[in-house]
Design an enzyme around this catalytic site. Sequence first.
Site, PDB file in Angstrom:
ATOM      1  N   HIS A  60      42.442  33.032  28.578  1.00 35.48           N
ATOM      2  CA  HIS A  60      42.427  33.267  30.022  1.00 35.48           C
ATOM      3  C   HIS A  60      41.076  33.885  30.386  1.00 35.48           C
ATOM      4  O   HIS A  60      40.446  33.462  31.347  1.00 35.48           O
ATOM      5  CB  HIS A  60      43.582  34.172  30.418  1.00 35.48           C
ATOM      6  CG  HIS A  60      43.723  34.377  31.879  1.00 35.48           C
ATOM      7  ND1 HIS A  60      43.884  33.331  32.762  1.00 35.48           N
ATOM      8  CD2 HIS A  60      43.716  35.503  32.636  1.00 35.48           C
ATOM      9  CE1 HIS A  60      43.977  33.806  34.000  1.00 35.48           C
ATOM     10  NE2 HIS A  60      43.870  35.122  33.948  1.00 35.48           N
ATOM     11  N   GLU A  94      44.207  40.597  26.226  1.00 33.40           N
ATOM     12  CA  GLU A  94      44.393  39.272  25.617  1.00 33.40           C
ATOM     13  C   GLU A  94      43.891  39.249  24.184  1.00 33.40           C
ATOM     14  O   GLU A  94      44.522  38.642  23.301  1.00 33.40           O
ATOM     15  CB  GLU A  94      43.684  38.206  26.447  1.00 33.40           C
ATOM     16  CG  GLU A  94      43.965  36.784  25.968  1.00 33.40           C
ATOM     17  CD  GLU A  94      43.365  35.718  26.857  1.00 33.40           C
ATOM     18  OE1 GLU A  94      43.680  34.524  26.646  1.00 33.40           O
ATOM     19  OE2 GLU A  94      42.579  36.061  27.771  1.00 33.40           O
ATOM     20  N   PHE A 117      48.501  36.986  38.622  1.00 28.91           N
ATOM     21  CA  PHE A 117      48.987  38.174  39.325  1.00 28.91           C
ATOM     22  C   PHE A 117      50.504  38.099  39.446  1.00 28.91           C
ATOM     23  O   PHE A 117      51.081  37.025  39.668  1.00 28.91           O
ATOM     24  CB  PHE A 117      48.392  38.252  40.737  1.00 28.91           C
ATOM     25  CG  PHE A 117      46.949  38.707  40.781  1.00 28.91           C
ATOM     26  CD1 PHE A 117      46.296  39.176  39.660  1.00 28.91           C
ATOM     27  CD2 PHE A 117      46.245  38.669  41.975  1.00 28.91           C
ATOM     28  CE1 PHE A 117      44.976  39.597  39.714  1.00 28.91           C
ATOM     29  CE2 PHE A 117      44.924  39.094  42.050  1.00 28.91           C
ATOM     30  CZ  PHE A 117      44.286  39.559  40.921  1.00 28.91           C
ATOM     31  N   HIS A 144      36.557  31.406  37.982  1.00 30.47           N
ATOM     32  CA  HIS A 144      38.018  31.394  37.920  1.00 30.47           C
ATOM     33  C   HIS A 144      38.569  30.543  39.059  1.00 30.47           C
ATOM     34  O   HIS A 144      38.473  30.923  40.226  1.00 30.47           O
ATOM     35  CB  HIS A 144      38.542  32.817  37.999  1.00 30.47           C
ATOM     36  CG  HIS A 144      39.995  32.958  37.678  1.00 30.47           C
ATOM     37  ND1 HIS A 144      40.813  31.871  37.425  1.00 30.47           N
ATOM     38  CD2 HIS A 144      40.787  34.050  37.558  1.00 30.47           C
ATOM     39  CE1 HIS A 144      42.032  32.299  37.172  1.00 30.47           C
ATOM     40  NE2 HIS A 144      42.040  33.617  37.248  1.00 30.47           N
ATOM     41  N   LYS A 204      35.785  30.011  31.614  1.00 32.11           N
ATOM     42  CA  LYS A 204      35.544  30.659  32.910  1.00 32.11           C
ATOM     43  C   LYS A 204      34.155  31.276  32.976  1.00 32.11           C
ATOM     44  O   LYS A 204      33.667  31.572  34.068  1.00 32.11           O
ATOM     45  CB  LYS A 204      36.597  31.725  33.171  1.00 32.11           C
ATOM     46  CG  LYS A 204      37.989  31.187  33.494  1.00 32.11           C
ATOM     47  CD  LYS A 204      38.928  32.319  33.861  1.00 32.11           C
ATOM     48  CE  LYS A 204      40.320  31.801  34.175  1.00 32.11           C
ATOM     49  NZ  LYS A 204      41.059  31.386  32.950  1.00 32.11           N
ATOM     50  N   CYS A 212      47.477  32.454  39.061  1.00 36.53           N
ATOM     51  CA  CYS A 212      46.502  31.774  38.205  1.00 36.53           C
ATOM     52  C   CYS A 212      47.151  30.964  37.089  1.00 36.53           C
ATOM     53  O   CYS A 212      46.456  30.242  36.367  1.00 36.53           O
ATOM     54  CB  CYS A 212      45.520  32.793  37.626  1.00 36.53           C
ATOM     55  SG  CYS A 212      44.748  33.787  38.912  1.00 36.53           S
TER      56      CYS A 212
END
Length: 417
Positions: free
Chosen positions: A305, A316, A403, A342, A337, A165
């Site tokens: 994010h 975060e 990831f 996403h 998002k 991502c």
Amino acid sequence: MELRRVVVTGLGALTPIGNTVEEYWNSLINGVSGAAPITYFDTTNFKTKFACEVKNFNVEDFIDRKEARKMDRYAQYALVATDEAVKDANFDFDTLDKDRVGVIWGSGIGGLETFQEEVMNFAAGNGTPKFNPFFIPKMIADIAGGHISIKYGFRGPNFTTVSACASSTNALIDAFNYIRLGHADVMVTGGSEAAVTIAGMGGFNAMHALSTRNDDPKTASRPMDKDREGFVLGEGAGALVIEEYEHAKARGAKIYCEIGGGGMSADAHHITAPHPEGLGARNVMINCLRDAGLKPTDVDGVNMHGTSTPLGDIAESKAIIEVFGDHAYTLNLNSTKSMTGHLLGAAGAIETIASILSIRHGIVPPTINHFTDDENIDPKLNFTFNKAQKRDMEVVMSNTFGFGGHNACVLVKKLEL
């Protein structure tokens, strides 16, 4: 060696909430959700039956039918978004030195639909390997950048970044560095993804990564909300034309903003889960600020994010408080998002575009779908919940985490003449 300054001169977007930059921005500031029931395949047996698909899109409006059939959707999306960005940059192609123009693209997965279809066709056959001759060039994750280069004749640096991502943010940082180090004058960069497929949905469902709020898809992506339970899969592309400042000024280009810096880090913790204390997220923001030569107090906002996962949003938020201290409570934080879903490898590109437009228009898009505070997230932080806020934005940071523990962060700022 003195580093060259880099500015943004063209933008393009193909998203679940708008098929141009203008449509995308209008949807963002009006809090429009792109989530809806999946139309690409029968979801009867799937745990999640919705996603943020690109809507009202006919590839033949942009690409010749014969050529389009040689491309996976992720590459089609890349070409369409890039076409808008290149037109926005308004080059004189008769004088542009194409040896000094490169393409660095990002995609976390590449041609997943193509891979899925070819393997399913083989499995359904008699065991004879009758694969489409375009199978490999449609599938590989670097082919979108190749198509862009071929279409425009750009002969500078050309490759693809793959960091889940964080892919398109890494692409942007690499493109930024190639220009400021003098290896190119102009770079086309961004990312695209088209993972709303049987394999994509099935795979993320198996990981328990996706929201299963099938009764109310539009509110399923709810970053920082107590009842969040997974992300909503999105698709599309974002493209940016970035350029050495003097080169842009010499040709009278429209300049959106300056790229201040970029940061990268690794969690070194787990293949999918973030570090619980946000260690990698903290480090990437510190690295970005250091690269830009700015202090935490110089920043006005962070496009988080913010995927709407139980662990990620907490980590975060903790990292932001650790990096910014008391100044964290003066920031406008948001997660777009909540509207786009996403976009995986394309997320960084479209979210950087949102950050740039926040500076240009003095408006911070909201984090929609907030209903209940999470006791594990500091309620004094301003997440720009549910409604856009007007604010003069000078410096905005955009975070992307992938990831594997890949973290990338880019900082954009108003141009200082």
